[in-house]
Design an enzyme around this catalytic site. Structure first.
Site, PDB file in Angstrom:
ATOM      1  N   HIS A 144       0.846  -1.203   0.000  1.00  0.00           N
ATOM      2  CA  HIS A 144       0.000   0.000   0.000  1.00  0.00           C
ATOM      3  C   HIS A 144       0.879   1.251   0.000  1.00  0.00           C
ATOM      4  O   HIS A 144       0.659   2.184  -0.789  1.00  0.00           O
ATOM      5  CB  HIS A 144      -0.910  -0.020   1.234  1.00  0.00           C
ATOM      6  CG  HIS A 144      -1.650   1.256   1.470  1.00  0.00           C
ATOM      7  ND1 HIS A 144      -2.949   1.455   1.070  1.00  0.00           N
ATOM      8  CD2 HIS A 144      -1.279   2.415   2.072  1.00  0.00           C
ATOM      9  CE1 HIS A 144      -3.343   2.663   1.410  1.00  0.00           C
ATOM     10  NE2 HIS A 144      -2.343   3.267   2.026  1.00  0.00           N
ATOM     11  N   GLU A 145       1.879   1.298   0.893  1.00  0.00           N
ATOM     12  CA  GLU A 145       2.740   2.483   0.982  1.00  0.00           C
ATOM     13  C   GLU A 145       3.637   2.610  -0.244  1.00  0.00           C
ATOM     14  O   GLU A 145       3.826   3.710  -0.771  1.00  0.00           O
ATOM     15  CB  GLU A 145       3.583   2.429   2.257  1.00  0.00           C
ATOM     16  CG  GLU A 145       2.784   2.410   3.551  1.00  0.00           C
ATOM     17  CD  GLU A 145       1.854   3.607   3.708  1.00  0.00           C
ATOM     18  OE1 GLU A 145       2.041   4.621   3.016  1.00  0.00           O
ATOM     19  OE2 GLU A 145       0.922   3.517   4.529  1.00  0.00           O
TER      20      GLU A 145
ATOM     21  N   HIS B  57       1.755   4.086  -3.074  1.00  0.00           N
ATOM     22  CA  HIS B  57       1.615   5.547  -3.063  1.00  0.00           C
ATOM     23  C   HIS B  57       2.741   6.203  -3.864  1.00  0.00           C
ATOM     24  O   HIS B  57       2.544   7.239  -4.497  1.00  0.00           O
ATOM     25  CB  HIS B  57       1.640   6.069  -1.630  1.00  0.00           C
ATOM     26  CG  HIS B  57       0.300   6.079  -0.969  1.00  0.00           C
ATOM     27  ND1 HIS B  57      -0.799   6.701  -1.517  1.00  0.00           N
ATOM     28  CD2 HIS B  57      -0.121   5.544   0.218  1.00  0.00           C
ATOM     29  CE1 HIS B  57      -1.836   6.557  -0.703  1.00  0.00           C
ATOM     30  NE2 HIS B  57      -1.458   5.848   0.344  1.00  0.00           N
TER      31      HIS B  57
END
Length: 923
Positions: free
Chosen positions: A696-697, A700
């Site tokens: 998820h990070e 980004h």
């Protein structure tokens, strides 16, 4: 009165009187006790005197004593500055406007330099120097060309300043035809400018900068950015020391200048940041009074009011903490009245001291820096007594004192002190880590043109470390300690000021074959920071006095079994709080407990499998999905075929270049929330290559505006194709079903059905599905839009393994839309009707991402996908709709792929939405 030798008090010029013992100590009961305390205070006096020379503060614990000495020094400087400035300004106009095309010129060594002209916004537009016993004046623009025009009102003040330069007295007229050597700036214009100020200069007709004979007969040296000399800074300083006054005028507009920086350094001054006065356009207004200018100059860079607070302990106790706000676990207090002003004053002090750190200058070896040394020693003494945790409301005095001290760290020094308690950052074992007694030679590969990479060693708190680098070619190098971002100290949270505020040091410049001595109060992981490098080049680093943390360095194509064995042995020894892993395109900087726990719990202690999956399942999986050009890795045949059929360049390393090394901080706190994107990205949970949060990070950092629906409304959505793909792969390859309820197909379908019942179906669905601006609003429902196309592509290609190729192709498409030659490639990209490259806004009100997705998906699928975009409440522009119509493709009836699982695609069911809303196909 002559001001020619008015130098500020410093270690070189005066034996500073010692501060009196605080009176409250003398009142303590008992003569013997009082005598003992006096003896102790005297001992601290001696320690302070020695520390002012050596920097060794390891035995200095009386911060109040240091504060009193600092207050005395600051007051001496203020008085001396006041005397000099008052004599210069007299009752003349203070008006001065250098314009936007000018630079700031800042005092660097506060004991010997001071501002001459400070604008209304606090920017220093000109400065004075008494460095090396000489006299200098520097302007951020070529004021000599402005005295008959925009700055005519400044001419009388400049005249007095030049008279002070030449004669040591602003009121003493210069002789007729006094010799002026002009170097590096137009000579005629410079001499005419001096004449415009009412002076009578004569051309010395020689170069006083490089010619000692010329310097001995000249009365003034005027320098501009065109000047040159071997060892320029040293030459300028030598001329000052020999008694030749220097006037420097910056002739490079708002741009920085290497020559100017060297000249200013010789004067004990420094150039402002990039852009200079361009944005602020600061000036001294005609309404400025002499009194105000003297006040500003006397206090600049010293902050006597803050010093008084420290001495008295008169910290403010009435901050309205109710104005603080919290978001995803982190409290901020930016809106607390008065706090911002306090914080900015501390930031100014930090910036002044960090300027020396960044230039690798040891304040304890530089003349004219007594006040700055005292600031450093005060902070060192405060650190000896810090105890965590603290709370902003309950521990007001300790909190604010620590807040200031945390901003003041001198890294470049021969000796210093360790902070005894490091809180949640590190335990006591970091204090006792052994360090190398001999020089170690380390070879590092720089993987990209700029970035930073782990050196593989760390500094121990309070212990001297020496570092030097051998020839680095054209690369600029620096050393840094630690990688945490400032948000990883949650000082504003209730009772969570539990670690130092600035764990990450400034970047400290390294010059080839020049050793730099460092002492950190906290210790930390060493990083080599680089720019202007040739990707793949190697650099040799020599370090002495470093500690060794568990460090695993996996080199591509090499046998890593011994490296892994050594890493496991270091982990098992349990002697460090921090570890690092460098493997492929990822570097991990982590608390040992956060990685060791995951290896033991999730990988059964199998470090090799953990590392393999870190590369293959986590990092490479994401970069492959995003279609980057990965060395020695070809695109799949299916992707290659699609690219060839459309005439796309999918292999260009320029268009599809891999991102730089991805750094990961695994720590107690993150910059924001429990995980925070960026490079490094932060996470607070144990590092797991199969984890959702990790991808998820990372996602980004890979998400782009052209692939976002309604811009920021999918800011926490479009990045999640990366963990979704990874979870699909983990189920397929390893049989582990993770996060299987992430995508909320059912509720997305319900919202669509409800929205379609309105008079304006598109608006009805938008209102339900996309209108909410909340960061995490309808996360699972919005994700279902992104997975629709995976299912569609798998059906179109009749191959479930190709489903995720659609997002790889969309990434390849958007990079070509962004970067390729527009006129030559727009037709192949499906933008044939667009004269100009389309916008790339991430604003929620923009349709840029919506348009690109509609065009990209229609172009790739060879179908008009407008019905399905309308079904999902996704607006597109008239230009995009016209482009799709121009394709002439058959219209794809609106569809919805339903599922009651996230990772298992064999259960997906296609619903035809063109004739209404079918019943949900699952129980």
């Amino acid at each position: 009165m002559s001001l020619s030798t008015t130098a500020f008090p410093s270690l070189q010029g005066e034996n500073m009187s010692r501060s009196p013992i605080p009176r409250h100590r003398a009142l303590l009961a008992g003569f013997c006790l009082a005598g003992a305390l006096s003896a102790q205070a005297a001992t601290q006096e001696e320690i302070l005197d020695a520390a002012l020379v050596s920097g060794d503060s390891s035995q200095l614990t009386d911060s109040h004593l240091v504060a009193l000495r600092l207050q005395q020094q600051v007051e001496r400087i203020r008085q001396t500055r006041t005397q000099l400035l008052d004599g210069l300004y007299q009752n003349l106009s203070q008006a001065y406007d250098p314009g936007a095309a000018s630079m700031w010129v800042l005092p660097a060594n506060p004991d010997n330099t001071l501002p001459f002209l400070i604008g209304d916004k606090g920017r220093v537009l000109a400065s004075l120097s008494l460095e090396a016993g000489g006299r200098g004046l520097a302007y951020g623009t070529n004021v000599l060309t402005q005295l008959s025009g925009t700055n005519a009102a400044h001419a009388p003040l400049l005249k007095r300043a030049v008279q002070w330069l030449v004669n040591g007295d602003p009121g003493a007229a210069t002789a007729k035809d006094f010799k002026v050597s002009v170097v590096g700036v137009d000579k005629t214009a410079a001499l005419n400018g001096l004449k415009s100020a009412g002076l009578q200069p004569a051309d010395a007709a020689c170069n006083a900068l490089t010619d000692a004979s010329c310097a001995s007969t000249s009365k003034l040296l005027v320098l501009g950015n065109g000047a040159s000399a071997a060892s320029l800074s040293a030459t300028v300083r030598a001329r000052l020391q020999a008694g030749l006054p220097i006037l420097f005028v910056h002739t490079n507009g708002w741009n920085q200048s290497s020559t100017g920086q060297q000249i200013l350094a010789g004067l004990g001054l420094q150039e402002g940041p990039y852009g200079g006065n361009y944005w602020d356009k600061d000036r001294v207004p005609s309404s400025r009074t002499r009194t105000r200018s003297v006040e500003l100059g006397g206090a600049y860079g010293q902050d006597p009011a803050l010093v008084q607070q420290i001495v008295d302990g008169s910290w403010r106790t009435d901050y309205d903490w109710s104005k603080c706000t919290s978001y995803v676990g982190r409290t901020t207090c930016d809106d607390v009245p008065g706090l911002s002003d306090f914080s900015k004053r501390v930031d100014v002090l930090k910036g002044a001291l960090d300027a020396y750190n960044q230039k690798a200058q040891n304040l304890f070896a530089l003349p004219g820096t007594t006040s700055l040394r005292l600031w450093l020693l005060w902070a060192d003494a405060v650190r000896q007594n810090i105890r965590y945790p603290m709370d902003k409301a309950a521990d007001t005095a300790r909190f604010q004192e620590t807040f200031v001290a945390d901003a003041i760290v001198g890294y470049v020094r021969e000796a210093g002190a360790a902070q005894k308690e490091l809180g949640s950052y590190a335990g006591q074992r970091q204090q006792s880590m052994p360090v190398s007694g001999s020089e170690e030679t380390l070879t590092l590969t720089l993987p990209s043109a700029q970035g930073f990479t782990a050196i593989g060693r760390m500094a121990a708190p309070g212990k001297r470390l020496s570092i030097r680098i051998e020839d680095a070619g054209q690369a600029s190098l620096a050393v840094g300690l630690n990688t945490q971002r400032i948000g990883s100290t949650r000082l504003w949270n209730t009772r969570q000021y539990d670690r130092p505020r600035f764990l990450k040091s400034p970047d400290i410049k390294l010059q080839a074959n020049q050793s730099v001595a460092l002492v950190s109060p906290y210790g930390g992981l060493l990083q080599l920071v680089y720019s202007g490098a040739t990707p793949g080049q190697t650099v040799t680093v020599k370090v002495t006095g470093a500690a060794s943390q568990p460090f695993l360095d996996i080199q591509p194509g090499e046998d890593s079994s011994q490296a892994i064995a050594d890493f496991i042995q270091a982990l098992d020894a349990d002697k460090a709080d921090w570890l690092e892993i460098r493997s492929g395109s990822v570097e991990v900087h982590a608390k040992v407990e956060k990685v060791r726990g995951s290896i033991d719990k999730d990988y059964g202690g199998d470090v090799q499998r953990f590392i393999r999956e870190l590369n293959e399942v986590f990092i490479d999986d994401a970069y492959t999905l995003a279609g980057f050009a990965i060395p020695n890795q070809a695109k799949t045949p299916a992707i290659q075929q699609e690219c060839a059929a459309r005439g796309w360049d999918c292999d260009s390393e320029t268009l599809h270049k891999l991102p730089g090394t991805q750094h990961i901080n695994v720590d107690q706190y993150a910059q924001c929330g429990g995980g925070c994107s960026g490079n490094p990205y932060d996470q607070t949970w144990g590092l797991n290559p199969r984890g959702w949060g990790e991808s998820h990070e990372l996602g980004h950092n890979l998400q782009v505006n052209r692939l976002k629906v309604y811009g920021g409304r999918s800011g926490e959505i479009s990045n999640q194709i990366f963990p979704l793909h990874k979870d699909w792969r983990v189920l397929r390859e390893f049989g582990q079903n993770l996060d299987d309820t992430r995508v909320n197909y059912r509720n997305a379908y319900n919202l669509i059905v409800a929205g379609r019942a309105e008079a304006d179906p598109l608006a009805g669905v938008y209102k339900r599905l996309w209108e909410d601006p909340g960061t995490y609003a309808l996360n699972g429902e919005r994700m279902a839009f992104y997975t629709q196309w995976v299912h569609y592509w798998a059906d179109l290609k009749n191959d479930p393994l190709q489903g995720w190729d659609i997002w790889t192709l969309l990434y390849l498409h958007q990079r070509q839309v962004d970067k390729s030659d527009w006129d030559a490639n727009k037709a192949a990209l499906g933008y044939g009707t667009y004269a100009q490259r389309p916008g790339n806004s991430g604003d929620a009100s923009s349709t840029d991402g919506n348009d690109n997705l509609l065009l990209g998906l229609s172009w790739l699928t060879q179908r008009d996908q407008r019905p399905t975009f309308a079904l999902w409440g996704i607006r597109t522009s008239a230009a995009a709709q016209a482009q799709v119509a121009a394709y002439g493709f058959a219209e794809q009836p609106a569809f919805f792929y339903a599922n009651n699982r996230t990772n298992e695609y064999s259960t997906v069911k296609l619903l035809d939405m063109s004739q209404g809303s079918p019943a949900w196909p699952f129980p």
